[in-house]
Design an enzyme around this catalytic site. Structure first.
Site, mmCIF file in Angstrom:
data_model
loop_
_atom_site.group_PDB
_atom_site.id
_atom_site.type_symbol
_atom_site.label_atom_id
_atom_site.label_comp_id
_atom_site.label_asym_id
_atom_site.label_seq_id
_atom_site.Cartn_x
_atom_site.Cartn_y
_atom_site.Cartn_z
ATOM 1 N N ASP A 111 0.779 -1.245 0.000
ATOM 2 C CA ASP A 111 0.000 0.000 0.000
ATOM 3 C C ASP A 111 0.809 1.292 0.000
ATOM 4 O OD1 ASP A 111 -2.563 -1.081 -0.172
ATOM 5 O OD2 ASP A 111 -2.551 -1.601 1.951
ATOM 6 N N ASP A 172 -6.306 -3.707 -6.821
ATOM 7 C CA ASP A 172 -5.974 -2.404 -6.229
ATOM 8 C C ASP A 172 -4.497 -2.042 -6.450
ATOM 9 O OD1 ASP A 172 -7.725 -4.209 -4.933
ATOM 10 O OD2 ASP A 172 -8.024 -2.858 -3.251
HETATM 11 N N1 GLY Z 1 -7.531 -1.034 -1.396
HETATM 12 C C1 GLY Z 1 -8.545 -1.546 -0.585
HETATM 13 C C2 GLY Z 1 -9.923 -1.242 -1.043
HETATM 14 O O1 GLY Z 1 -10.160 -0.659 -2.060
HETATM 15 O O2 GLY Z 1 -10.821 -1.610 -0.313
#
Ligand code: GLY
Length: 396
Positions: A111, A172
């Site tokens: 992340d 993501d």
């Molecule tokens: N990146 C996590 C979500 O979009 O929930």
């Protein structure tokens, strides 16, 4: 004669009414939204300063800086500063960004791109502060520690034996590639760019179905690089059909900037296909704020305003690059008009969040039907892009 003239006027007026485009968002309306957001960011400020934690949602409150959402508060401060030029916002943006510096070494998941690009990335874009540039390049180097050349991907989450995941990659993760492309553009070496391209190519090959929808998770074998299977963690739980709406938006956004920064036509085609999947989906509601998963509206009518905001921002990023630009602009305008309406906009000035009706994770019953900091961030980003493109597309 008079009667004929009257009929002609009536026919002409009806023609105009029938073909008139909806008014879109006016500059004053956009300014009002930014001033509301300024209030919400201000409402959170004392807690941010006192705790070093960042607002995430009404359900999860303030989260430590390791949380994937921690860059969106600073990012939103930067975007409000960009719109208003308000120096107190600049000051707060700088302070909130500085609170995230330790994340430049965050390696426990993927992340870092979300966190550092939204905070330091916006900070650098708006101030050209060389210290921000160095932190961005440092963060990109950290991101590469999760890259596996056999899989040709960055590992999103660590292996999870209980889910039989050896090298899970989630859609993501496309969003983290923007940090890598930026790091090369800022003078970091080309290894960042090469990893971004490799990861995007692997995602394109394994994550997408023939209709250009994608599963949330793909697991790979870290030894051979082979794809093991598709799986889920968010969205609908059937990995064969699930089309988590925020995940489709992440993919659209990611392939859009991959094309913008590489000019590889493959990425443009992919982004255009994803856009077509989203915009033509029979389960897309009339106001274009999608359900939490395109494949499962019958389970619940719950919407996801965050997916809508990300989709709008992604479409506006893609519009000037694609032959479908006019269509993308019109779709984004429709989404933004819905989000700016009283049904979705928190107009009270109370609380911390601008948008209502966002969904964190429906099946896991997490953060349902409320505000989410990233819904607000991408809404602001989309509004800034909209304001810029309005000159071009409202006149064609
Ligand atoms: N990146 C996590 C979500 O979009 O929930």
């Amino acid at each position: 004669m008079k009667q004929i003239a009257l009929i002609a006027i009536l026919l002409f007026t009806s023609f105009l009414l029938l073909h008139a485009r909806p008014p879109g968002l006016g500059d004053q309306q956009i300014a009002r939204i930014f001033s509301l957001e300024r209030k919400y960011l201000q409402n959170a400020w004392d807690s941010v300063k006192a705790t070093g934690r960042m607002p995430r949602s009404p359900q999860k409150g303030f989260q430590p800086i390791e949380d994937w959402t921690s860059g969106f508060y600073a990012g939103s401060l930067w975007l409000v500063y960009q719109f208003t030029g308000d120096k107190t916002m600049l000051q707060k943006a700088r302070q909130a960004t500085a609170m995230l510096e330790a994340d430049k070494d965050l390696t426990h998941n993927h992340d870092i791109g979300f966190i550092m690009y939204c905070s330091y990335g916006n900070g650098y874009r708006l101030t050209r502060d060389p210290a921000y540039k160095n932190i961005l390049i440092h963060s990109a180097r950290t991101a590469l520690t999760r890259y596996n050349p056999r899989v040709q991907s960055i590992m999103s989450w660590n292996p999870q034996p209980e889910r039989d995941w050896k090298f899970p990659v989630i859609i993501d993760n496309m969003m983290n590639l923007e940090l890598l492309l930026k790091a090369t553009a800022l003078g970091g070496d080309s290894s960042f760019y090469r990893v971004a391209v490799a990861h995007a190519n692997t995602t394109l090959k394994h994550q997408y179905r023939s209709d250009y929808s994608c599963s949330h998770v793909v697991d790979y074998d870290p030894q051979t690089g082979a794809m093991r299977r598709r799986d889920w963690n968010n969205g609908n739980s059937d990995p064969a059909t699930a089309a988590w709406s925020r995940g489709q938006a992440w993919g659209l956004y990611g392939f859009g900037f991959m094309y913008r920064d590489t000019r590889d036509q493959t990425y443009l085609q992919q982004a255009d296909h994803i856009a077509a999947y989203i915009l033509n989906h029979p389960n897309m509601p009339g106001d274009m704020v999608p359900y939490w998963d395109y494949s499962a509206p019958e389970i619940s009518a719950m919407r996801d305003a965050s997916a809508a905001a990300i989709t709008a921002s992604a479409l506006l990023q893609l519009a000037p690059l694609s032959v479908h630009g006019k269509k993308y602009f019109a779709a984004a305008e429709k989404i933004l008009s819905s989000l700016a309406s009283p049904g979705y906009l928190n107009e009270t000035g109370k609380g911390l969040f601008l948008l209502k009706h966002a969904t964190g994770n429906y099946l896991r019953k997490s953060e349902l039907d409320a505000g989410l900091i990233y819904a607000d961030y991408y809404f602001l980003e989309a509004l800034l892009r909209y304001k810029e493109l309005k000159k071009k597309y409202r006149s064609v």
